[in-house]
Design a protein around this motif. Structure first.
Motif, mmCIF file in Angstrom:
data_model
loop_
_atom_site.group_PDB
_atom_site.id
_atom_site.type_symbol
_atom_site.label_atom_id
_atom_site.label_comp_id
_atom_site.label_asym_id
_atom_site.label_seq_id
_atom_site.Cartn_x
_atom_site.Cartn_y
_atom_site.Cartn_z
ATOM 1 N N ARG A 1 -7.516 4.173 -3.614
ATOM 2 C CA ARG A 1 -7.462 3.874 -5.040
ATOM 3 C C ARG A 1 -6.978 2.437 -5.244
ATOM 4 N NH1 ARG A 1 -7.837 6.297 -9.810
ATOM 5 N NH2 ARG A 1 -6.548 5.477 -11.503
ATOM 6 N N ASP A 2 -7.777 1.697 -5.994
ATOM 7 C CA ASP A 2 -7.399 0.318 -6.325
ATOM 8 C C ASP A 2 -6.599 0.374 -7.629
ATOM 9 O OD1 ASP A 2 -7.342 -2.252 -7.418
ATOM 10 O OD2 ASP A 2 -9.151 -2.832 -6.310
ATOM 11 N N LYS B 1 -5.159 -1.894 -9.396
ATOM 12 C CA LYS B 1 -5.379 -2.952 -10.385
ATOM 13 C C LYS B 1 -6.665 -2.678 -11.156
ATOM 14 C CE LYS B 1 -5.343 -7.953 -10.500
ATOM 15 N NZ LYS B 1 -5.545 -9.045 -9.550
ATOM 16 N N GLU B 2 -7.724 -2.348 -10.399
ATOM 17 C CA GLU B 2 -9.027 -2.128 -11.036
ATOM 18 C C GLU B 2 -9.146 -0.723 -11.630
ATOM 19 O OE1 GLU B 2 -11.001 -4.673 -11.309
ATOM 20 O OE2 GLU B 2 -9.838 -5.971 -9.975
ATOM 21 N N ARG C 1 -0.513 -2.174 -4.604
ATOM 22 C CA ARG C 1 -1.834 -2.675 -5.021
ATOM 23 C C ARG C 1 -2.888 -1.594 -4.738
ATOM 24 N NH1 ARG C 1 -6.070 -4.101 -6.521
ATOM 25 N NH2 ARG C 1 -7.050 -6.144 -6.457
ATOM 26 N N TYR C 2 -2.723 -0.876 -3.628
ATOM 27 C CA TYR C 2 -3.650 0.207 -3.267
ATOM 28 C C TYR C 2 -2.878 1.481 -2.966
ATOM 29 C CZ TYR C 2 -7.066 -3.498 -2.641
ATOM 30 O OH TYR C 2 -7.894 -4.556 -2.851
ATOM 31 N N GLN D 1 -11.469 4.499 -7.606
ATOM 32 C CA GLN D 1 -11.209 4.934 -6.229
ATOM 33 C C GLN D 1 -12.500 5.345 -5.542
ATOM 34 O OE1 GLN D 1 -8.334 7.965 -7.195
ATOM 35 N NE2 GLN D 1 -9.784 9.610 -6.720
ATOM 36 N N LEU E 1 -8.452 -2.732 4.593
ATOM 37 C CA LEU E 1 -7.325 -3.259 3.800
ATOM 38 C C LEU E 1 -6.899 -4.641 4.275
ATOM 39 C CD1 LEU E 1 -5.156 -0.076 3.179
ATOM 40 C CD2 LEU E 1 -6.335 -1.465 1.471
ATOM 41 N N VAL F 1 0.867 -1.185 0.000
ATOM 42 C CA VAL F 1 0.000 0.000 0.000
ATOM 43 C C VAL F 1 0.895 1.223 0.000
ATOM 44 C CG1 VAL F 1 -1.688 1.291 1.365
ATOM 45 C CG2 VAL F 1 -1.787 -1.213 1.310
ATOM 46 N N LYS G 1 -9.207 -6.900 2.578
ATOM 47 C CA LYS G 1 -8.954 -6.970 1.134
ATOM 48 C C LYS G 1 -7.677 -7.736 0.821
ATOM 49 C CE LYS G 1 -11.626 -3.790 -1.115
ATOM 50 N NZ LYS G 1 -12.395 -4.239 -2.243
#
Ligand code: AMP
Length: 421
Positions: A396-397, A399-400, A378-379, A403, A415, A329, A418
């Protein structure tokens, strides 16, 4: 001078060190599975230990040791190998009093003053194992299979396991005589080292890499034909045990290895794709060494693998193929007040076992996002003064690519969930 490491040594920098860590983790894991316990010995020992055990006529003792007098006028040597120190520790701490066999492994730097070249250094690292207290050929097979399992586990392919028996103190003298007789007529064509070896240790001539010496020894009678009954039987059982556990091997009757203490089984693992320094590791049985070092007769077997060479063989594999870095993170804090909150946030996340990093150079948000990318986050938690006043942050993700707002209180638990902790 001040900005250069001594010749034959090197620094292991971030980017490369991860490969080392990967190899270290793999062999430690294998040692646990095979029930070997770690031993750590000093990196220097009394010189006499190596002279007596490795052998006076070996390259190591004759030319390669880092030997010096300490301030108390004692002759000290930086360890050139790990077997002799392990034998010394086995005797000093009376490990022979424990249930046998005693199965040990070590890892660390070794020192040999040799001409540096690709795959050959003056400080290098070996992982080795030593087992004391059993003559069983099945144990030789276990030790060999552990070395092979290591290369398999890290994905180094195309290696060849070479195997030989170098006999024992009973059958070796007559073989030595046979070599002496065979080679005497060629004395003048031998290299300087080998003409000396002809007197002191003729079997070592088989190990010489000089072209002339190799040609002379090409048709020499093989050791396997000179083994005594017990050594022949032992070797046969080693071979059968390897076949039983499906370890492929190739018999090399010229394999004698560079250290004098080997008896019976000798083996080497070769990478035919590497150049002159193509041996990744090797070892064998040394049933007389404990006695030579002052103990009771204790059979033993072991090996050492050179980590630098293993890394050369791994070269084509990138670290991403080998090592799944822990996802992390990144906390992008904007402004002084948020900076302090950011420090609190990374501390909290780290205490929860989540890898976390923040900016310490007052970078812009854009630059911090780049930094997050560089560490493969990752985040990203974005903390602006405005959000903080509302007790919120942006999550904010990466990978995807989306946010959303999360309350600051909930972020760590969120987190943790996740990231599977
Ligand atoms: P040895 O202790 O000589 O049987 O060597 C065992 C293994 O250590 C070799 O197969 C190499 O992988 C490694 N090794 C030995 N000497 C060196 C060196 N000077 N530099 C790098 N690796 C070495």
């Amino acid at each position: 001078m001040l900005t250069k490491a001594p010749r034959g040594t090197g620094d292991i920098l971030p980017g490369e060190v991860e490969k080392w860590q990967y190899l270290e983790e793999q062999f430690k894991k294998l040692c646990r599975d095979y029930n070997y316990k770690e031993i750590r010995t000093p990196i220097f020992e009394h010189t006499e230990l190596f002279v007596r055990s490795v052998g006076e006529d070996t390259d190591i003792v004759g030319k390669e040791m880092y030997t010096f007098l300490d301030k108390g006028d004692r002759s000290i040597t930086l360890r050139p190998e790990g077997t002799a120190p392990t034998v010394r520790a086995y005797l000093q701490h009376k490990l022979y009093g424990q249930a046998q066999p005693v199965k040990l492994f070590y890892y660390g730097p070794m020192f040999r003053y040799d001409r540096p070249q690709a795959g050959r250094f003056r400080q290098f690292h070996q992982w080795g194992v030593e087992v004391f207290g059993s003559r069983e050929p099945l144990l030789d097979a276990e030790v060999i299979s552990l070395a092979v399992a290591f290369f398999n586990s890290v994905g180094i392919e195309g290696l060849i396991l070479e195997l030989n028996s170098v006999g024992c103190s009973k059958c070796r003298p007559s073989y030595r005589e046979e070599i002496r007789k065979y080679i005497a007529g060629y004395r003048d064509s031998l290299c300087l080292d080998c003409s000396r070896r002809l007197e002191t240790n003729p079997m070592r001539i088989l190990d010489c890499k000089e072209k002339n010496c190799k040609e002379i020894t090409n048709n020499i009678p093989e050791m396997t034909g000179h083994l005594c009954e017990e050594c022949r039987e032992h070797f046969k059982e080693v071979v059968e045990s390897l076949e039983a556990i499906k370890v492929s091997y190739r018999i090399n009757p010229r394999l004698v290895r560079g250290l004098d203490y080997y008896t019976r089984t000798a083996f080497e693992i070769i990478d035919p794709q590497l150049g002159a320094q193509n041996s990744l590791g090797g070892g064998g049985r040394y049933d007389d060494l404990v006695e030579v070092c002052g103990g009771n007769t204790t059979p033993a077997v072991g090996f050492a693998i050179g980590l630098e060479r293993a890394l050369l063989a791994l070269k084509s594999k990138s670290i991403e193929d080998l090592y799944q870095e822990k996802p992390g993170v990144f906390v992008a804090a904007l402004g002084n007040k948020a900076g302090m909150e950011g420090l609190k946030m990374v501390t909290e996340l780290r205490h929860e076992g989540i890898k976390a990093e923040k900016d310490y150079l007052h970078r812009s948000l854009k630059a911090q996002m780049k930094q997050a990318d560089r560490i493969n986050a990752r985040y990203v938690i974005i903390m602006g003064e405005e959000e903080l006043e509302k007790g919120k942050v942006l999550l904010r993700d990466m990978k995807e690519g989306h946010q959303r707002e999360v309350t600051k209180k909930e972020i760590t638990a969120h987190l943790k969930e996740k990231m599977g902790r």
